[in-house]
Design a protein around this motif. Structure first.
Motif, short mmCIF file in Angstrom:
data_model
loop_
_atom_site.label_atom_id
_atom_site.label_comp_id
_atom_site.label_asym_id
_atom_site.label_seq_id
_atom_site.Cartn_x
_atom_site.Cartn_y
_atom_site.Cartn_z
N LEU A 1 0.83 -1.21 0.00
CA LEU A 1 0.00 0.00 0.00
C LEU A 1 0.86 1.26 0.00
CD1 LEU A 1 -3.16 -0.20 2.28
CD2 LEU A 1 -2.98 0.38 -0.14
N GLY A 2 1.95 1.21 0.75
CA GLY A 2 2.84 2.37 0.79
C GLY A 2 3.38 2.70 -0.58
N ILE A 3 3.83 1.65 -1.29
CA ILE A 3 4.37 1.87 -2.64
C ILE A 3 3.30 2.40 -3.57
CG2 ILE A 3 5.32 0.68 -4.63
CD1 ILE A 3 6.72 -1.19 -2.70
N THR A 4 2.10 1.78 -3.49
CA THR A 4 1.03 2.21 -4.37
C THR A 4 0.68 3.68 -4.12
OG1 THR A 4 0.18 -0.01 -4.06
CG2 THR A 4 -1.22 1.53 -5.25
N ALA A 5 0.54 4.03 -2.85
CA ALA A 5 0.20 5.41 -2.53
C ALA A 5 1.27 6.35 -3.04
CB ALA A 5 0.05 5.57 -1.01
N ALA A 6 2.54 5.97 -2.86
CA ALA A 6 3.64 6.83 -3.29
C ALA A 6 3.61 7.00 -4.80
CB ALA A 6 4.97 6.24 -2.84
N MET A 7 3.39 5.89 -5.53
CA MET A 7 3.41 5.98 -6.99
C MET A 7 2.24 6.82 -7.48
SD MET A 7 4.74 2.23 -8.17
CE MET A 7 4.92 2.64 -9.90
N LEU A 8 1.07 6.65 -6.84
CA LEU A 8 -0.09 7.45 -7.23
C LEU A 8 0.19 8.94 -7.01
CD1 LEU A 8 -3.40 5.71 -6.12
CD2 LEU A 8 -2.85 6.75 -8.33
N ALA A 9 0.69 9.24 -5.82
CA ALA A 9 0.95 10.66 -5.50
C ALA A 9 1.97 11.23 -6.48
CB ALA A 9 1.45 10.78 -4.07
N GLY A 10 3.03 10.45 -6.74
CA GLY A 10 4.04 10.92 -7.68
C GLY A 10 3.47 11.12 -9.07
N ALA A 11 2.60 10.18 -9.49
CA ALA A 11 2.00 10.29 -10.82
C ALA A 11 1.17 11.55 -10.93
CB ALA A 11 1.15 9.05 -11.10
N ILE A 12 0.40 11.84 -9.89
CA ILE A 12 -0.42 13.06 -9.92
C ILE A 12 0.50 14.28 -10.01
CG2 ILE A 12 -2.00 14.50 -8.57
CD1 ILE A 12 -3.11 11.86 -7.41
N TYR A 13 1.59 14.23 -9.24
CA TYR A 13 2.50 15.37 -9.22
C TYR A 13 3.22 15.53 -10.56
CZ TYR A 13 4.37 18.87 -6.06
OH TYR A 13 4.64 20.05 -5.43
N GLY A 14 3.40 14.41 -11.28
CA GLY A 14 3.99 14.50 -12.60
C GLY A 14 2.98 14.92 -13.65
N PHE A 15 1.72 14.57 -13.38
CA PHE A 15 0.65 14.89 -14.31
C PHE A 15 0.42 16.41 -14.40
CE2 PHE A 15 -3.97 15.74 -14.63
CZ PHE A 15 -4.22 15.22 -15.88
N LEU A 16 0.58 17.10 -13.24
CA LEU A 16 0.24 18.53 -13.19
C LEU A 16 1.00 19.37 -14.23
CD1 LEU A 16 -0.08 19.08 -9.33
CD2 LEU A 16 -1.90 18.92 -11.03
N PRO A 17 2.34 19.33 -14.25
CA PRO A 17 3.01 20.14 -15.28
C PRO A 17 2.69 19.65 -16.69
CG PRO A 17 4.62 18.88 -14.01
CD PRO A 17 3.29 18.70 -13.35
N GLY A 18 2.42 18.33 -16.82
CA GLY A 18 2.07 17.79 -18.13
C GLY A 18 0.79 18.38 -18.66
N ILE A 19 -0.24 18.37 -17.81
CA ILE A 19 -1.53 18.86 -18.29
C ILE A 19 -1.47 20.38 -18.48
CG2 ILE A 19 -2.66 19.27 -16.04
CD1 ILE A 19 -4.31 17.52 -18.99
N ALA A 20 -0.68 21.06 -17.63
CA ALA A 20 -0.56 22.52 -17.79
C ALA A 20 0.10 22.84 -19.12
CB ALA A 20 0.25 23.13 -16.64
N LYS A 21 1.03 21.98 -19.56
CA LYS A 21 1.66 22.22 -20.84
C LYS A 21 0.72 21.86 -21.99
CE LYS A 21 5.52 21.58 -23.76
NZ LYS A 21 6.73 20.92 -24.13
N ALA A 22 0.06 20.71 -21.87
CA ALA A 22 -0.78 20.25 -22.97
C ALA A 22 -1.97 21.17 -23.20
CB ALA A 22 -1.25 18.83 -22.69
N LYS A 23 -2.61 21.60 -22.10
CA LYS A 23 -3.83 22.39 -22.26
C LYS A 23 -3.54 23.88 -22.41
CE LYS A 23 -6.86 19.11 -21.94
NZ LYS A 23 -7.36 18.64 -23.23
N LEU A 24 -2.48 24.36 -21.73
CA LEU A 24 -2.28 25.80 -21.68
C LEU A 24 -0.98 26.23 -22.34
CD1 LEU A 24 -3.20 26.18 -17.93
CD2 LEU A 24 -4.71 26.58 -19.86
N GLY A 25 -0.11 25.28 -22.62
CA GLY A 25 1.18 25.66 -23.16
C GLY A 25 2.12 26.24 -22.12
N ALA A 26 1.85 25.96 -20.82
CA ALA A 26 2.75 26.47 -19.77
C ALA A 26 4.04 25.68 -19.82
CB ALA A 26 2.09 26.33 -18.41
N ASN A 27 5.16 26.39 -19.84
CA ASN A 27 6.47 25.76 -19.95
C ASN A 27 6.69 24.74 -18.84
OD1 ASN A 27 9.37 25.49 -19.28
ND2 ASN A 27 9.58 26.70 -21.13
N GLU A 28 7.00 23.48 -19.23
CA GLU A 28 7.05 22.42 -18.23
C GLU A 28 8.31 22.49 -17.39
OE1 GLU A 28 7.96 22.01 -21.26
OE2 GLU A 28 9.40 20.40 -21.56
#
Lengths: 314, 375
Positions: B121-148
């Motif tokens: 569970l610890g690993i899963t939670a960590a990977m999920l949290a990390g994925a969300i944190y990696g997703f944020l700059p990605g989506i900001a770039k894809a949708k808004l063109g914000a420099n990643e």
């Protein structure tokens, strides 16, 4: 809350804003010149940091202006190294930039330990000098507005005045001289100036050298006025914030000034807040400049996209 | 027909030989510079250099430390390889490590942590949290063109401060004022891999296994799935990929998210590993960014990442031991790292000095940057 408002609208707070803005503004101008030349200078952070340490160490042995020049020179040299690897050896400029950041993060601590004889945290046992403040107390002789003028204009670093002048100088250079046109042309579409016989790589190299020099100057201000002395990682992301400020300022010198002022104001807020509110955790206050940078970047990107949509570009 | 694979294999060997040659050449130059620096600054330069080059392999304990570093460097190298292959310069691994570590710590310090579910569970939670944190700059770039680059770097600083804040305030700790949490229950800490009497290979834990699995998974995803093919196409030429019907923005965001999951995993490997077994402020010590070097020298190839990590981890550990035992600070390794990145990412080759003096006119300049991302 009242205390915060009183603080924010006071002359001392204005002076604090100018103080926190100056290193950011210098780095932002540096980022702007590189960016307009077509190179995203991600090494601003490392250039500032090395500028800080160089200025501090040189100021132990030399007058303050020599130290400032040394900080500037260190930044310029890094810019030259970056240009050499990026343009002559065809490395990816982002990777070169991060190599410089890594060099700065480790190298400054290493050099600090050597210079202080083992202290890896601060240069507290080095007698480093400060950049003098410009004393305009004669302004208070003016009847009426004199004292107000004095409290707002007096006491800024020499480099703050220089930075303000540089905003104008960079604007003049970019939009009123042929070299500025060349630089913008190189950044926009390098093949065209190449065909017109303009030395593209030379211009790019110079733009990185100037960019590094400005970042190094910002570092000198940071380590010789904002703080006197060097602390490990003392730039604390300012170079990256400056990168955001370039984009937020719509890649224009006046925009850069406004963006740097915005980030500087929030940093100043982070400086005065701990004294006013004991219950707000320091970590959250330190987070403010970074959160503001992201928010500004996102808002600006939304605006830029709308502008593109209006022009019918997808 | 039959000789095509043979040619293919030949050229592959040639590429490998060339890349290895470049890496070794860069390493040699970087070490040479280090030796000069050490000679100029140290009072006992020979002792320092001996420590740098031999100390990590000298005792089982240091070998354990070295291999533990290798596991962690492998993961961060993989995380950077994923985004580099998609030609995204997301620099958020450091932030993902802190956020992932926080998530893992919350699981480990909850009642669940004391049960068998503490590790998975610890690993899963960590990977999920990390994925969300990696997703944020990605989506900001894809949708808004914000420099990643900028957004991911800012998120790094924010994650560090969030971690500092939570460790100082709300997470349970042994006594007030300490900047670490309580030790995790044993069921939430990765077990040691090797336990012999007398052969004290501490630190070497399950993380190493996860690192090896991650290598295989990333290799499979990149080279044996259609997602990986699309990702590499986007990395080579995003516009071409878009014309051929690939949703380039989706690929970019998913690459950053997957890389974020790896960053989160690294966070859990830090705090749930034998090295810590608890959450401490600033536990990561700058290791995350060293993944840039690993990814670059490995040319973003997942299978080459652990090999590079093996060598670089050795140097890194050597520098730490040299720092403890002699008067040369470990930070000298930053110089080595920078020189290697500069040389390997450029068109440096062993005869590059001769080419420098030929001064051939520069070929027509293509935009030499990805600064386009900033526009």
């Amino acid at each position: 809350m009242m205390e915060l408002l009183i603080t924010v609208f006071s002359a001392t707070f204005f002076v604090t804003i100018i103080r926190t803005t100056t290193p950011l503004l210098l780095a932002t101008l540096g980022g702007l010149i590189a960016d307009l030349g077509g190179a995203l200078n991600v090494a601003l952070e490392g250039m500032m940091l090395i500028g800080c340490l160089t200025a501090v160490i040189v100021s132990v042995y030399a007058p303050w202006y020599v130290a400032v020049a040394a900080g500037l020179g260190a930044g310029a040299l890094l810019g030259l190294i970056m240009a050499f690897f990026a343009f002559r050896l065809k490395a990816d400029i982002i990777l070169v930039g991060f190599a410089i950041n890594i060099l700065a993060a480790g190298g400054t601590v290493f050099a600090l330990a050597i210079a202080t004889g083992g202290d890896k945290g601060t240069s507290i046992n080095l007698q480093s000098k400060a950049v003098p403040a410009v004393d305009l107390s004669f302004l208070s002789a003016i009847p009426g507005i004199g004292p107000v003028l004095k409290s707002f204009l007096s006491g800024h670093s020499v480099l703050s005045w220089l930075a303000a002048f540089l905003v104008f100088a960079v604007w003049y250079f970019l939009y009123r001289t042929p070299w500025g046109l060349w630089l913008r042309g190189v950044g926009e579409y390098p093949a065209a100036p190449e065909a017109a016989g303009i030395p593209v790589n030379k211009i790019r190299t110079l733009s990185l050298v100037v960019s590094g020099a400005l970042a190094g100057l910002g570092g000198a201000q940071l380590a010789m006025f904002n703080y006197v002395g060097f602390t490990r990682d003392m730039t604390a992301g300012r170079g990256f914030i400056a990168l955001g400020a370039v984009l937020l300022g719509a890649r224009h010198p006046v925009g850069a000034l406004l963006a740097a002022l915005l980030f500087g104001a929030f940093e100043a807020l982070a400086v005065v807040m701990p004294g006013l509110f004991n219950d707000i955790p320091a970590e959250l206050i330190r987070m403010i400049p970074f959160v503001v940078t992201i928010a500004a970047l996102v808002l600006f990107s939304i605006r830029a996209q709308r502008a593109l949509a209006l022009r019918g570009v997808k | 027909m039959s000789n095509i694979p043979a040619i293919d294999r030949n050229s592959r060997w040639k590429t490998i030989r060339r890349e290895v040659g470049r890496a070794v050449g860069a390493l040699a130059i970087a070490l040479l510079v280090t030796f000069i620096v050490v000679l100029l600054t140290s009072k006992a330069p020979l002792e320092a250099i001996t420590q740098l080059l031999t100390a990590p392999a000298s005792k089982p304990r240091t070998i354990g430390l070295w291999l533990d570093d290798v596991a962690k460097l492998t993961i961060t190298g993989l995380a950077f390889s994923l985004v580099f292959q998609a030609r995204q310069f997301a620099m958020g691994v450091q932030g993902q490590v802190y956020i992932g570590a926080l998530a893992a710590s919350y699981v480990a310090l909850s009642p669940l942590g004391a049960s068998w579910a503490g590790i998975p569970l610890g690993i899963t939670a960590a990977m999920l949290a990390g994925a969300i944190y990696g997703f944020l700059p990605g989506i900001a770039k894809a949708k808004l063109g914000a420099n990643e680059i900028v957004s991911s770097l800012m998120l790094n600083y924010i994650a560090i401060e969030v971690c500092n804040f939570l460790v100082r305030t709300s997470l349970p700790k042994p006594q007030p004022g300490v900047l670490t949490t309580n030790d995790f229950p044993d069921s939430a800490v990765f077990p040691q891999l090797i336990k012999f009497d007398g052969l004290n290979v501490t630190r070497l834990d399950l993380g190493l296994v996860f690192a090896l699995i991650a290598v295989l998974v990333v290799w499979f995803a990149l080279y044996r799935t259609s997602w990986g093919l699309k990702l590499r196409l986007v990395g080579h030429n995003a516009r071409f990929a878009e014309y051929s019907g690939i949703k380039a923005t989706f690929i970019m965001v998913s690459a950053m998210t997957a890389s974020g999951a790896l960053g989160g995993l690294l966070g859990s490997m830090f705090v749930q590993g034998q090295g810590y077994g608890k959450l401490t402020v600033l536990f990561e010590g700058g290791l995350a960014f060293e993944g840039i070097l690993v990814a670059i020298v490995a040319r973003s190839r997942p299978l080459a990442v652990p090999i590079v990590a093996l060598f670089y981890g050795y140097l890194r550990q050597g520098a730490q031991l040299m720092n403890i035992r002699t008067d040369v600070p470990a930070e000298v390794i930053g110089v080595v790292t920078a020189i290697i990145i500069l040389l390997v990412s450029s068109s440096f080759s062993l005869n590059f000095i001769t080419r420098l003096f030929k001064r051939s006119p520069a070929p027509a300049a293509a935009p030499a940057t990805v600064g386009g991302a900033a526009k």
